[in-house]
Structures are given as structure tokens and as C-alpha cells.
Design an enzyme around this catalytic site. Structure first.
Site, PDB file in Angstrom:
ATOM      1  N   HIS A   1      -7.538 -21.086  -4.508  1.00 46.02           N
ATOM      2  CA  HIS A   1      -8.590 -21.656  -3.666  1.00 46.02           C
ATOM      3  C   HIS A   1      -7.954 -22.636  -2.687  1.00 46.02           C
ATOM      4  O   HIS A   1      -7.089 -23.421  -3.065  1.00 46.02           O
ATOM      5  CB  HIS A   1      -9.618 -22.385  -4.537  1.00 46.02           C
ATOM      6  CG  HIS A   1     -10.639 -23.151  -3.745  1.00 46.02           C
ATOM      7  ND1 HIS A   1     -11.720 -22.538  -3.160  1.00 46.02           N
ATOM      8  CD2 HIS A   1     -10.723 -24.477  -3.434  1.00 46.02           C
ATOM      9  CE1 HIS A   1     -12.443 -23.457  -2.530  1.00 46.02           C
ATOM     10  NE2 HIS A   1     -11.862 -24.640  -2.686  1.00 46.02           N
TER      11      HIS A   1
ATOM     12  N   ILE B   1      -8.826   6.264  14.095  1.00 45.36           N
ATOM     13  CA  ILE B   1      -8.193   6.256  15.421  1.00 45.36           C
ATOM     14  C   ILE B   1      -9.203   5.906  16.499  1.00 45.36           C
ATOM     15  O   ILE B   1      -8.962   5.038  17.346  1.00 45.36           O
ATOM     16  CB  ILE B   1      -7.525   7.613  15.713  1.00 45.36           C
ATOM     17  CG1 ILE B   1      -6.337   7.849  14.773  1.00 45.36           C
ATOM     18  CG2 ILE B   1      -7.056   7.686  17.165  1.00 45.36           C
ATOM     19  CD1 ILE B   1      -5.732   9.244  14.875  1.00 45.36           C
TER      20      ILE B   1
ATOM     21  N   GLY C   1      -9.856  13.853  15.119  1.00 43.33           N
ATOM     22  CA  GLY C   1      -9.018  14.216  13.983  1.00 43.33           C
ATOM     23  C   GLY C   1      -7.661  14.754  14.393  1.00 43.33           C
ATOM     24  O   GLY C   1      -7.337  14.840  15.584  1.00 43.33           O
TER      25      GLY C   1
ATOM     26  N   SER D   1     -15.409   8.704  15.578  1.00 42.57           N
ATOM     27  CA  SER D   1     -15.399   7.312  15.101  1.00 42.57           C
ATOM     28  C   SER D   1     -14.626   7.166  13.802  1.00 42.57           C
ATOM     29  O   SER D   1     -14.930   6.299  12.983  1.00 42.57           O
ATOM     30  CB  SER D   1     -16.824   6.797  14.913  1.00 42.57           C
ATOM     31  OG  SER D   1     -17.410   7.359  13.748  1.00 42.57           O
ATOM     32  N   GLY D   2     -13.611   8.010  13.599  1.00 41.81           N
ATOM     33  CA  GLY D   2     -12.698   7.778  12.497  1.00 41.81           C
ATOM     34  C   GLY D   2     -11.818   6.591  12.808  1.00 41.81           C
ATOM     35  O   GLY D   2     -12.057   5.851  13.774  1.00 41.81           O
TER      36      GLY D   2
END
Length: 482
Positions: free
Chosen positions: A461, A200, A287, A197-198
Site C-alpha cells: 500500500h 490492433i 485480423g 476493434s481488436g
């Protein structure tokens, strides 16, 4: 006889490599860049850019599915044509790939096509690529140099990284995907398991969920996007689950059974319990690892650590005249880190005044899921672990007029200050367009801004950026619009 001697040769044309080549040319160096697959590297061709094109299609799909909430009626059913979605993504990539080629010509940088190996300090031999392109959609550019021996006083390795594979769950390109296959599905799956769940993993989980796919994310750590501040991670998880993602944390995929057209993932939780999830495909997003193989590093005695080249703060390796930048030089493995690292490296070589090592605490991280996540600096836990006395400010999107008008009122901004000095230690966000907002805090940190300057800054704003100031005010008990 072709000229084969240069001041600087860069191996790899990803964001780090090609940006470094341009800066080298600007500084007056005779420069060449070696590439074996496609100009722009993974980021441009298979990473940052094409995934954002896919996520833009997903974003439009999400908006269309909630059109009624904006007083709009769409005739018929909104459907995704996966072939056209992928084609748009690949077209965006191809356009930018051509742009890198133009920049090389504009800056008079020679492109050498092939695979480089270091033979001795200051010398490389370029041969035919041993690894074919992932998808040879980009032909070899015209006017490039080819195989041969080339020399340079300074050689910079910028070979990037590739997906990491877990033993026994190696991607096969058919049922078990990396981001390469996930980026160009021939048809939309009905179900997916995402392992990791990084950034990528979560980006692809978010994309496919928007496309109507049943997605389950399996994460080893207690929180999704584990590098993020815990509070932001939990906020993001709740928002992702509200969109229909199934998330299992503190769990791992122990093995994958393959059928003809489906997989069964065996998932084990921290208490030892196991379950099975059947899906069309599994995306392996555990990873990436540096591309250090087949470069000749061992022969030169180049020091490496955990699959990456060891460097000092200026990209220097332990071998004189040899440098490394970007993913191959270690985490964080981000395109913007690679670019900045390359500029630092070449400016130090050139003797530019004022060059200093990169402060890794000031590298922003962005995840382009829905809702987006962005951060810079220390998390609350890390600040406390460092022994800091801190002030923490928070502001919710549901108190901001622009967010409400956009229909994007689910989000939050969190800032962390040093209680004694007012130094901005970290900023963490989850919500619409926070990947665009985070740079405001990055600039503030680089300028060593304290809470006082931020409080006296006038934000326009109505904008989402007003929430940045309100979060600062909240840290000091002065919030105005909450």
C-alpha cells in the site's frame, strides 16, 4: 566448404523464432535461424514494440493536455511533431533489432539470410527473398550465411502472420492503411476510419485520438474488443467514447470510395441502414493470417486449417521432423504465446523432463489503448456456458488511493471463481497499467491458487495492485475498501 548441416533450423526470427533458437542453443543443439527481412520479425519491427513507443508519446500528450488538473501550467500549446514521434518509434525498433543480432552471436546461432523453402523432410533451400522488406531500414547483418541448401533433423516453422485483407477493401498503402502505414504517417491526418476493434484497431484508434484526430471505429460484433469479457468491453467503450472516439458496432464497411486525398467508407448496420463516412484514411484492422505460402508445405503434405499449420500440443506437424510455432500455428496470435510455444517445442524435442502442452486458458491478452485492457482465463459468459457455478468480484479504481493520486481513477477489475472449488477461472481489467497488473493473476492461475491464498496475500500500500485483492474479497462478500 561451408557447414550446412544442423540439429535445428528455425524459419523466421520473430519472438517465437529467436527465443526458440536461443533455448535450442542452451540445450546443446547446433542451431541456425533463417530470416528474409529483419531480425525480430513483425513484433519487434512493426508490431508490439514500435506501437508501444507511439502509444507512449500519446500517453504523454494526454497527460500534458490535463496538466492543469495536477496543478501544473504549460506555457504554449502542446503539439505533436509527427516526424519526431515516428522517428522515436523507429529508433526503439532499430535498437532492439540490433539486440537480437547480438543474442544470436552470443549463443553461437548461425543466421541464414534469405527465403526458405522446404524441399523434403529435413532439408530447406534458401534463396533470395521474393517479397521485399516493408521498409529496408535494417541492412543485411554482417557475418550471416546466404543462399544454399541446408539440412537439419528438426525444422521449426515460425514465419508469423500478416494483415488480413477484405475483398474490395484491399490496403493500397496510400489511402487504405494496414498497421505498417499507420505506424509511420508522413503527416498527421485530420480524420480516420478504423475497420475492426481488436487490439490492433483499438490501439491505433486510441493513439490517433490522443493526437487530435477525428476517429471512427467500425466493428462487426456487438462489442468492441469482442474477445474480452462483455462487461469490461462495455466499460472500455464508454471510456473510449468519453475521450472522443466514435464507435459503431454491429456494422460493417461494405465498400470504400477513393478520391485524390480522402476516402468515403460505406457503412451498413445490422438493420440494413447505410451511411457514409468521409475521412483522410481508412485503417484496415480486421485480423491477421498466417504466412504459410511459398514454404513448400503442400509438396510435403503438411496439414493446414484456415490458413494456419495444424500442430499437436508440442508443435509437431503431421510430417516427422517438422514443427510450427507462433502465429503461423494458429491463435491466439500473440508474441508471448509464440515464445512459450517455441520453448515447449524445443524442450520436448530435447526430452526435457516435465514439459507439458500449453494451457491456452492461461495466456494473458493485453490491449494498450487508453484506458488499457488486460485479461486471462474465462469470461463470465464462457464460464457459465461451461456449466460452472461461479462467484464474481469487482472493484472500481475510484475507490483506490493510488489511482486517485495518479489521476487515473476510471477503471475496474473483475474476477471469476468456481463457486465449489475456489479455483480462479478468469480475471479481466480495464484501467491504468492493467497490462502490468494482469501477470499477478496469471501467476496465481498457474499455481492453481484459490481465493484463500489470494486473500492471505499481503499487497503493498498504496498501489494499484491492492485492487486485485479487493476484487477477490468482493467475490466472497468481504471487500474492505468499498
Amino acid at each position: 566448404m561451408a557447414d550446412t548441416n544442423y540439429d535445428v533450423i528455425i524459419i523466421g526470427s520473430g519472438p517465437g523464432g529467436y527465443v526458440t533458437a536461443i533455448r535450442a542453443a542452451q540445450l546443446g543443439f547446433k542451431t541456425a535461424i533463417v530470416e528474409r527481412e529483419h531480425l525480430g520479425g513483425i513484433c519487434l519491427n512493426w508490431g508490439c514494440i514500435p506501437t508501444k513507443a507511439l502509444l507512449r508519446s500519446a500517453e504523454i500528450m494526454d497527460h500534458a493536455n490535463h496538466a492543469k488538473g495536477f496543478g501544473l501550467t504549460l506555457d504554449g500549446t502542446m503539439k505533436a511533431d509527427v516526424k519526431d514521434v515516428v522517428a522515436r518509434s523507429r529508433g526503439v525498433s532499430a535498437r532492439l533489432n540490433g539486440g537480437v543480432g547480438f543474442l544470436m552471436k552470443k549463443n553461437k546461432i548461425d543466421v541464414i539470410w534469405g527465403e526458405a523453402k522446404l524441399k523434403k523432410p529435413g532439408e530447406i533451400v534458401v534463396g533470395k527473398p521474393s517479397k521485399p522488406a516493408v521498409e529496408p531500414q535494417h541492412p543485411v547483418p554482417k557475418g550471416v550465411k546466404g543462399e544454399g541448401t541446408y539440412t537439419a533433423k528438426h525444422i521449426i516453422v515460425a514465419t508469423g502472420a500478416r494483415p488480413r485483407a477484405l475483398p474490395g477493401i484491399e490496403p493500397d498503402g496510400k489511402l487504405i492503411w494496414t498497421y505498417f502505414e499507420a505506424m509511420k504517417p508522413s503527416k498527421m491526418p485530420k480524420s480516420l476510419v478504423v475497420m475492426g476493434s481488436g487490439a490492433i484497431g483499438i490501439e491505433f484508434a486510441s493513439f490517433y485520438r490522443s493526437m487530435g484526430v477525428d476517429v471512427t471505429v467500425v466493428e462487426l460484433m456487438p462489442n468492441v474488443m469482442p474477445v474480452e469479457d462483455e462487461e469490461i468491453s462495455k466499460f472500455a467503450r464508454k471510456a473510449l467514447e468519453k475521450r472522443g472516439l466514435k464507435i459503431i458496432t454491429e456494422a460493417k464497411v461494405t465498400k470504400v470510395d477513393k478520391a485524390a486525398d480522402s476516402i468515403t467508407a460505406h457503412v451498413e448496420t445490422k438493420d440494413g441502414k447505410t451511411s457514409q463516412i468521409k475521412a483522410d484514411h481508412l485503417i484496415s484492422a480486421v485480423g491477421v493470417q498466417g504466412n504459410i505460402e511459398n514454404l513448400g508445405l503442400e509438396g510435403l503434405g503438411v496439414k493446414t486449417d484456415r490458413g494456419c499449420i495444424v500442430i499437436d500440443g508440442y508443435g509437431k506437424t503431421n510430417v516427422p521432423g517438422l514443427y510450427a510455432i507462433g502465429d503461423v500455428a494458429g491463435p491466439p496470435m500473440l508474441a508471448h504465446k509464440a515464445e512459450h510455444e517455441g520453448v515447449i517445442c524445443i524442450e520436448k524435442i530435447a526430452g526435457v523432463d516435465g514439459v507439458h502442452p500449453m494451457d491456452h486458458r492461461k495466456i494473458p491478452g493485453c490491449t494498450y489503448c487508453n484506458p488499457q485492457v488486460a485479461s486471462v482465463g474465462l469470461t463470465e459468459a464462457k464460464a457459465k456456458a461451461d456449466g460452472r457455478e461461479i462467484r464474481v468480484g469487482r472493484y472500481q479504481f475510484n475507490a483506490n488511493g493510488k489511482a486517485i493520486a495518479l489521476g487515473e481513477d476510471n477503471g475496474m477489475i473483475k474476477v471469476i471463481f468456481d463457486k465449489k472449488t475456489g479455483e480462479l477461472l478468469g480475471a479481466h481489467m480495464c484501467g491504468a497499467e492493467v497490462t502490468e497488473l494482469i501477470q499477478g493473476f496469471v501467476v496465481a492461475m498457474n499455481l492453481e491458487t484459490t481465493e484463500e491464498e489470494l486473500m492471505h496475500t499481503i499487497f503493498p500500500h498504496p498501489t494499484l495492485s491492492e485492487m486485485m485483492k479487493e476484487s477477490v474479497l468482493d467475490a466472497y462478500g468481504r471487500v474492505l475498501n468499498a
